[in-house]
Motif scaffolding. Sequence first.
Motif, PDB file in Angstrom:
ATOM      1  N   GLN A 288       0.821  -1.213   0.000  1.00 59.48           N
ATOM      2  CA  GLN A 288       0.000   0.000   0.000  1.00 59.48           C
ATOM      3  C   GLN A 288       0.857   1.267   0.000  1.00 59.48           C
ATOM      4  N   GLU A 289       2.080   1.142   0.474  1.00 63.37           N
ATOM      5  CA  GLU A 289       2.949   2.321   0.590  1.00 63.37           C
ATOM      6  C   GLU A 289       3.881   2.468  -0.615  1.00 63.37           C
ATOM      7  N   GLY A 290       3.811   1.514  -1.572  1.00 64.16           N
ATOM      8  CA  GLY A 290       4.769   1.470  -2.683  1.00 64.16           C
ATOM      9  C   GLY A 290       4.910   2.799  -3.413  1.00 64.16           C
ATOM     10  N   ALA A 291       3.775   3.419  -3.768  1.00 64.76           N
ATOM     11  CA  ALA A 291       3.826   4.657  -4.564  1.00 64.76           C
ATOM     12  C   ALA A 291       4.484   5.779  -3.763  1.00 64.76           C
ATOM     13  N   ASP A 292       4.150   5.889  -2.465  1.00 62.53           N
ATOM     14  CA  ASP A 292       4.749   6.939  -1.624  1.00 62.53           C
ATOM     15  C   ASP A 292       6.257   6.714  -1.475  1.00 62.53           C
ATOM     16  N   ILE A 293       6.651   5.450  -1.316  1.00 63.04           N
ATOM     17  CA  ILE A 293       8.083   5.139  -1.168  1.00 63.04           C
ATOM     18  C   ILE A 293       8.822   5.464  -2.463  1.00 63.04           C
ATOM     19  N   ALA A 294       8.236   5.057  -3.602  1.00 66.31           N
ATOM     20  CA  ALA A 294       8.868   5.333  -4.904  1.00 66.31           C
ATOM     21  C   ALA A 294       9.031   6.838  -5.101  1.00 66.31           C
ATOM     22  N   ALA A 295       7.972   7.603  -4.801  1.00 66.89           N
ATOM     23  CA  ALA A 295       8.009   9.057  -5.013  1.00 66.89           C
ATOM     24  C   ALA A 295       9.026   9.707  -4.075  1.00 66.89           C
ATOM     25  N   SER A 296       9.055   9.269  -2.814  1.00 67.06           N
ATOM     26  CA  SER A 296       9.983   9.862  -1.839  1.00 67.06           C
ATOM     27  C   SER A 296      11.421   9.507  -2.184  1.00 67.06           C
ATOM     28  N   PHE A 297      11.645   8.279  -2.626  1.00 68.32           N
ATOM     29  CA  PHE A 297      12.998   7.860  -2.984  1.00 68.32           C
ATOM     30  C   PHE A 297      13.501   8.666  -4.190  1.00 68.32           C
ATOM     31  N   LEU A 298      12.647   8.812  -5.191  1.00 69.67           N
ATOM     32  CA  LEU A 298      13.054   9.587  -6.381  1.00 69.67           C
ATOM     33  C   LEU A 298      13.317  11.053  -6.031  1.00 69.67           C
ATOM     34  N   ARG A 299      12.499  11.595  -5.116  1.00 66.29           N
ATOM     35  CA  ARG A 299      12.736  12.991  -4.685  1.00 66.29           C
ATOM     36  C   ARG A 299      14.115  13.112  -4.036  1.00 66.29           C
ATOM     37  N   THR A 300      14.443  12.145  -3.177  1.00 72.12           N
ATOM     38  CA  THR A 300      15.735  12.161  -2.491  1.00 72.12           C
ATOM     39  C   THR A 300      16.884  12.108  -3.496  1.00 72.12           C
ATOM     40  N   VAL A 301      16.780  11.181  -4.442  1.00 73.96           N
ATOM     41  CA  VAL A 301      17.859  10.985  -5.418  1.00 73.96           C
ATOM     42  C   VAL A 301      17.998  12.218  -6.319  1.00 73.96           C
ATOM     43  N   THR A 302      16.877  12.730  -6.815  1.00 77.30           N
ATOM     44  CA  THR A 302      16.966  13.880  -7.731  1.00 77.30           C
ATOM     45  C   THR A 302      17.480  15.120  -6.985  1.00 77.30           C
ATOM     46  N   ALA A 303      17.109  15.262  -5.709  1.00 76.64           N
ATOM     47  CA  ALA A 303      17.549  16.443  -4.955  1.00 76.64           C
ATOM     48  C   ALA A 303      19.070  16.468  -4.842  1.00 76.64           C
ATOM     49  N   VAL A 304      19.658  15.341  -4.480  1.00 76.60           N
ATOM     50  CA  VAL A 304      21.112  15.331  -4.281  1.00 76.60           C
ATOM     51  C   VAL A 304      21.840  15.461  -5.629  1.00 76.60           C
ATOM     52  N   LEU A 305      21.280  14.864  -6.674  1.00 78.12           N
ATOM     53  CA  LEU A 305      21.901  14.991  -8.003  1.00 78.12           C
ATOM     54  C   LEU A 305      21.911  16.450  -8.460  1.00 78.12           C
ATOM     55  N   THR A 306      20.777  17.121  -8.314  1.00 74.66           N
ATOM     56  CA  THR A 306      20.688  18.507  -8.807  1.00 74.66           C
ATOM     57  C   THR A 306      21.499  19.462  -7.914  1.00 74.66           C
ATOM     58  N   GLU A 307      21.477  19.230  -6.600  1.00 79.63           N
ATOM     59  CA  GLU A 307      22.256  20.103  -5.693  1.00 79.63           C
ATOM     60  C   GLU A 307      23.733  20.086  -6.050  1.00 79.63           C
ATOM     61  N   ASN A 308      24.282  18.883  -6.209  1.00 80.94           N
ATOM     62  CA  ASN A 308      25.719  18.782  -6.506  1.00 80.94           C
ATOM     63  C   ASN A 308      26.045  19.342  -7.893  1.00 80.94           C
ATOM     64  N   THR A 309      25.130  19.175  -8.839  1.00 79.00           N
ATOM     65  CA  THR A 309      25.377  19.703 -10.183  1.00 79.00           C
ATOM     66  C   THR A 309      25.399  21.235 -10.144  1.00 79.00           C
ATOM     67  N   ALA A 310      24.494  21.823  -9.367  1.00 79.73           N
ATOM     68  CA  ALA A 310      24.476  23.289  -9.233  1.00 79.73           C
ATOM     69  C   ALA A 310      25.789  23.776  -8.631  1.00 79.73           C
ATOM     70  N   LYS A 311      26.260  23.057  -7.598  1.00 79.21           N
ATOM     71  CA  LYS A 311      27.528  23.449  -6.947  1.00 79.21           C
ATOM     72  C   LYS A 311      28.683  23.358  -7.941  1.00 79.21           C
ATOM     73  N   ALA A 312      28.665  22.306  -8.766  1.00 77.54           N
ATOM     74  CA  ALA A 312      29.744  22.113  -9.754  1.00 77.54           C
ATOM     75  C   ALA A 312      29.770  23.276 -10.745  1.00 77.54           C
ATOM     76  N   CYS A 313      28.599  23.703 -11.204  1.00 77.28           N
ATOM     77  CA  CYS A 313      28.532  24.818 -12.173  1.00 77.28           C
ATOM     78  C   CYS A 313      29.091  26.085 -11.540  1.00 77.28           C
ATOM     79  N   GLU A 314      28.750  26.284 -10.274  1.00 72.56           N
ATOM     80  CA  GLU A 314      29.227  27.483  -9.584  1.00 72.56           C
ATOM     81  C   GLU A 314      30.754  27.438  -9.452  1.00 72.56           C
ATOM     82  N   ARG A 315      31.263  26.247  -9.111  1.00 73.85           N
ATOM     83  CA  ARG A 315      32.703  26.092  -8.899  1.00 73.85           C
ATOM     84  C   ARG A 315      33.518  26.398 -10.142  1.00 73.85           C
ATOM     85  N   VAL A 316      33.081  25.868 -11.290  1.00 67.57           N
ATOM     86  CA  VAL A 316      33.883  26.084 -12.505  1.00 67.57           C
ATOM     87  C   VAL A 316      33.426  27.317 -13.278  1.00 67.57           C
TER      88      VAL A 316
END
Length: 334
Positions: free
Chosen positions: A227-255
Motif C-alpha cells: 500500500q505504501e509502494g507509490a509513496d516510497i517510490a516518489a519519496s525515494f526519487l525525490r531524495t535521489v533527484t535532490a542530491v543529483l541537482t544540488e551537486n550539479t548546481a555546486k559544480a557549475c558554480e565552482r567552474v
Amino acid sequence: MRILGIETSCDETAAAVVENGRKVICEAVYSQIPDHACYGGVVPEIASRSHAEKLPVIVPQVLREAMSEVDAVAVTYGPGLVGALVTGIAFAKGLAYALQRPLIGVDHIAGHIASLYLTHKDLKPPFVCLIASGGHTEIVYVAAYDTMYILGSTRDDACGEAIDKVARRLGLPYPGGPHLEKLALEGDPHAYDFPVSFRGQDHLDFSFSGPKTAVVNLLGRLDNPDQEGADIAASFLRTVTAVLTENTAKACERVGVKNVCLAGGVSANRQLRRAMQQMADAHGLHLYLPDLRYCGDNGAMIASAAYYTPSGPTGLPLFLNANPGADLDEYRPQ
Ligand code: KG4
Ligand code: ZN
C-alpha cells in the motif's frame, strides 16, 4: 566524415553511422532486456553471447542503410562489462581490418556526453554534464571537446543501480527505472525522508547505498508494504533527484559555467528532467537535455564521441583493448 559507432558495454547491442559528430545517418539498437528479465538483472555471460549473435545482424543492416562508405569504425572500450566490451571490440577490429579503415576506441561516458551533441547542434564546451545511468553517476566538467574533468562521482551504487534495486524490492519488473517513475507519479514525494550522505560537505561525490538501504529497512518494518509502494517510490526519487541537482548546481558554480547538461539512462526520468530545469532556472543556467532516444546506450553517441576523441584513430586496430574501469583518463591533459 562518416563514422560507424558500435556499442556493446552492457545490455544493448547498438550501431549507427554519424556524420561529422552531429548528424545521424542511420542507427539500430537491439535491447537485450527480454534476455535478462527473468533473472532480474543483467547476466554478463548472456550479454556477451547476445552481442556476438546480434552484431553480425545489426552492423551490416546499418552499413546497408547508410548507402555510402564509412571513414572510420568506432567502438566502446570501457567502462562496462569486460566480456561484453571484448565482444564489441573483436567485431570492430575485424571490420576495420576488412574495410581497411581506422579504428577509434571510445570511452562510454564520453559517449553519453556526446548524446547531447546529437540533440543540440549548437552545444559546444565548456559545460558541466551530470551523467546518471545504471552503471555510473558522475559530474563532468567538459572544458573542451578533448579535455574533461570528473568533479564528483558515486562512492558506492550508481543512481540507476539504486533505483533498479529499490524497484525490485517493490516488486517491479526489470529494468526498474521506468516502472518506478510511473509508480512514483501516484505517490506523495514527501511521505518519507530518506537519509543522504555527504550533504553540506565540500566535495561533490554521491552515495546512494544509504537511501537504498533505508528503503529496504522500511519495507521490512511495514505491515502492508504494497500500500505504501507509490509513496516510497516518489519519496525515494525525490531524495535521489535532490542530491543529483544540488551537486550539479555546486559544480557549475565552482567552474563558473552557465551551460549545464544531463545524460545517461536515468536522464529519461521525467522527475529528474523537471528537477534539473528547476535547478537551472533558480541558478540562471541554460539546461540541455538529451532526446529521449539518446538517453540509453546507443551507437550514435559512440560515433559522435569518436569524432571528438583526443586519441583519434588507433591506427593499428589490433592494439585496442577493453578497459572495464575506464574513467575519461585520455581526456585529462598530461
Ligand atoms: O545508460 P544506461 O542505458 O546504461 C548504463 O550505461 O548503465 O542506463 C540504464 C539505467 C537503468 O538503471 C534504468 O533503470 C535507468 O537507466 N532508467 C531509468 C529510466 N529509464 C531508464 N531510471 C529512472 N527513470 C527512467 N524513466
Ligand atoms: Zn550507458
